[in-house]
Each structure stands twice: as structure tokens, then as C-alpha cells.
Design a protein around this motif. Sequence first.
Motif, PDB file in Angstrom:
ATOM      1  N   LYS A   1       2.712 -45.202 -10.815  1.00  0.00           N
ATOM      2  CA  LYS A   1       4.097 -45.368 -10.311  1.00  0.00           C
ATOM      3  C   LYS A   1       4.839 -44.814 -11.446  1.00  0.00           C
ATOM      4  O   LYS A   1       6.000 -44.401 -11.260  1.00  0.00           O
ATOM      5  N   ILE A   2       4.524 -44.971 -12.674  1.00  0.00           N
ATOM      6  CA  ILE A   2       5.375 -44.843 -13.796  1.00  0.00           C
ATOM      7  C   ILE A   2       5.424 -43.117 -14.207  1.00  0.00           C
ATOM      8  O   ILE A   2       6.335 -42.912 -14.687  1.00  0.00           O
ATOM      9  N   PHE A   3       4.658 -42.443 -13.486  1.00  0.00           N
ATOM     10  CA  PHE A   3       4.761 -41.005 -13.663  1.00  0.00           C
ATOM     11  C   PHE A   3       5.372 -40.305 -12.383  1.00  0.00           C
ATOM     12  O   PHE A   3       5.286 -39.108 -11.981  1.00  0.00           O
ATOM     13  N   LYS A   4       5.846 -41.032 -11.286  1.00  0.00           N
ATOM     14  CA  LYS A   4       6.361 -40.832 -10.126  1.00  0.00           C
ATOM     15  C   LYS A   4       7.722 -40.150 -10.247  1.00  0.00           C
ATOM     16  O   LYS A   4       8.788 -40.252 -11.114  1.00  0.00           O
ATOM     17  N   LYS A   5       7.944 -38.885  -9.344  1.00  0.00           N
ATOM     18  CA  LYS A   5       9.255 -38.048  -9.398  1.00  0.00           C
ATOM     19  C   LYS A   5       9.158 -37.368  -8.053  1.00  0.00           C
ATOM     20  O   LYS A   5       8.394 -36.353  -7.783  1.00  0.00           O
ATOM     21  N   ILE A   6      10.053 -37.867  -7.199  1.00  0.00           N
ATOM     22  CA  ILE A   6       9.968 -37.725  -5.608  1.00  0.00           C
ATOM     23  C   ILE A   6      11.455 -37.602  -5.496  1.00  0.00           C
ATOM     24  O   ILE A   6      12.170 -38.273  -5.732  1.00  0.00           O
TER      25      ILE A   6
ATOM     26  N   GLU B   1      13.785 -39.978  -7.076  1.00  0.00           N
ATOM     27  CA  GLU B   1      13.080 -41.310  -7.527  1.00  0.00           C
ATOM     28  C   GLU B   1      12.268 -41.033  -8.750  1.00  0.00           C
ATOM     29  O   GLU B   1      11.279 -40.339  -8.746  1.00  0.00           O
ATOM     30  N   ASN B   2      12.627 -41.443  -9.853  1.00  0.00           N
ATOM     31  CA  ASN B   2      11.905 -41.237 -11.136  1.00  0.00           C
ATOM     32  C   ASN B   2      11.077 -42.612 -11.569  1.00  0.00           C
ATOM     33  O   ASN B   2      11.430 -43.632 -11.327  1.00  0.00           O
ATOM     34  N   GLY B   3       9.807 -42.295 -12.046  1.00  0.00           N
ATOM     35  CA  GLY B   3       9.074 -43.390 -12.379  1.00  0.00           C
ATOM     36  C   GLY B   3       9.562 -43.884 -13.900  1.00  0.00           C
ATOM     37  O   GLY B   3      10.518 -43.259 -14.495  1.00  0.00           O
ATOM     38  N   LEU B   4       9.060 -44.779 -14.618  1.00  0.00           N
ATOM     39  CA  LEU B   4       9.303 -45.268 -15.668  1.00  0.00           C
ATOM     40  C   LEU B   4       9.464 -44.509 -16.828  1.00  0.00           C
ATOM     41  O   LEU B   4      10.242 -44.161 -17.733  1.00  0.00           O
ATOM     42  N   LEU B   5       8.341 -43.367 -16.717  1.00  0.00           N
ATOM     43  CA  LEU B   5       8.453 -42.470 -17.769  1.00  0.00           C
ATOM     44  C   LEU B   5       8.585 -41.078 -17.330  1.00  0.00           C
ATOM     45  O   LEU B   5       8.284 -39.944 -17.826  1.00  0.00           O
ATOM     46  N   ARG B   6       9.555 -40.973 -16.288  1.00  0.00           N
ATOM     47  CA  ARG B   6       9.858 -39.631 -15.836  1.00  0.00           C
ATOM     48  C   ARG B   6      11.412 -39.608 -15.969  1.00  0.00           C
ATOM     49  O   ARG B   6      12.169 -40.799 -15.417  1.00  0.00           O
ATOM     50  N   PHE B   7      12.025 -38.311 -16.041  1.00  0.00           N
ATOM     51  CA  PHE B   7      13.707 -38.407 -16.029  1.00  0.00           C
ATOM     52  C   PHE B   7      13.929 -37.086 -15.511  1.00  0.00           C
ATOM     53  O   PHE B   7      13.212 -36.230 -15.545  1.00  0.00           O
ATOM     54  N   GLY B   8      15.344 -36.957 -15.411  1.00  0.00           N
ATOM     55  CA  GLY B   8      15.968 -35.624 -14.806  1.00  0.00           C
ATOM     56  C   GLY B   8      15.906 -35.455 -13.211  1.00  0.00           C
ATOM     57  O   GLY B   8      15.244 -36.131 -12.709  1.00  0.00           O
ATOM     58  N   GLU B   9      16.307 -34.421 -12.968  1.00  0.00           N
ATOM     59  CA  GLU B   9      16.231 -33.756 -11.604  1.00  0.00           C
ATOM     60  C   GLU B   9      15.203 -32.836 -11.445  1.00  0.00           C
ATOM     61  O   GLU B   9      14.456 -32.393 -12.197  1.00  0.00           O
TER      62      GLU B   9
END
Length: 222
Positions: free
Chosen positions: A89-94, A151-159
Motif C-alpha cells: 500500500k505504501i507504493f500505491k498510485k491509483i 490516491e498515493n501511498g505513503l511513499l508515492r507523490f504527484g499526479e
Amino acid sequence: MRNKSDFKMKLIIILIFISLGFGIYMGYKIFKAPKKQNKTWIVPNTNSSKKILTRDAVINSMKGKNELITLETKLKENITIDNSWGDLKIFKKIQNIHFYGTGVYCLDLSKITAKDISIDNVQKKLSINISKPYVKNITIAEKKTEYETVENGLLRFGEIKLEPSEYETILSEAKIKMLSKIKTLDIYNKAADASKKSVIDFLENIMKKTNTQKYKIEINFN
């Protein structure tokens, strides 16, 4: 001499009677005889009978219309872009994208021939075999497209940024899903019912305009 005198007298008397008779006739014509009445013409009532429906009239009318739009329905499809790294989940980007479009069902009237039409002028019944309604196109209103927040995980950022080719692939996928949805039995049955009603209304309007007797119309799909 006497015979000549008698002949002249008789001739004068005859001329007097002829002149008198002519005078009486002319007087009768001028003063006594009624004027001749104008002849009255009765215009036949052109609406007293209806025209008979023919196959050619039906075919020409329907081919003139060619393609008949019978159903238009609004569609919505959701596409999810998953740019996550693995399953954590920390690497999620949806991101979810909502597409809105319109699907159209049509009937092709151009292929109708005489063998597809049956007319019973005694029972006043018209039967027509027509190809089944089909999906004409799916149009997506791109200006109405809605993009949810990523929806960004803890260690994912941006669009999430899409290349034009990637966007076209997603758009194509949305159309495919909409097409599948509009072809479901429920929507097809609605299109079939709407198609029959459209053809019946169209033919009844033609019969009304051409002063043709009203027929019971039956539509069958090939």
C-alpha cells in the motif's frame, strides 16, 4: 284576269299569316320564354375513398429515409489507472477516470425489397421484415470526463501523467466497455421495441400524408 286576282289575294293572305306567326314567336322568345338555367356541375368528393397501399409506395418511402435512429442512450464508464509499485500500500498510485458517452441504435431501411413486404388489402394488414437494430456508434463527450484525485501511498507523490498514445488507449477501452454495455439484452430489447414503434409511426405518417387507408402494421426482425 279573275284567276290572277284570286292568286294575288291568296299570296297576300299567306304572307300576312307568316309575318304574324313570326311576330308572335319573336314576342314569346323576348317577353314570355324563361331564360335558360345554367347547368350545375357537381364536383366529385375526392375524399370519399382512400388510396390502396402498394409495396412500391412502402419501399420508396422507407428507402428515402434509409437509416432510422431508433434509440439513443446515455452511458457512463469508469477506468482505473494503476501506477502502483508492487502490491504494498505504501507504493500505491491509483486514479479513477469517469467517461460519459452516448450510444445510438439504428435500423437500415435501404435493404428492404418487395419480398420483405406483405400487404393484405382486404384485412388491411401490412407486414414487414426488417434487419435487427444495430449499434450505430458510441460517442464519448470528452469535455464531461471527470478525473478523481490520485490516491498515493505513503511513499508515492504527484499526479499520473499520460502520454497521448496512452490516453487514446484508455479512451478506446472506455468505448469498448460502453459498447459491451449497450449490447446487453436489456438495452437491446428496449432498442427493438423502440425500433418497431419508430417504423410503425413512420409508416402511419406516410399513409396519412398520402391519404391511404390505415393498416394494422406488423414488424418482424430477420
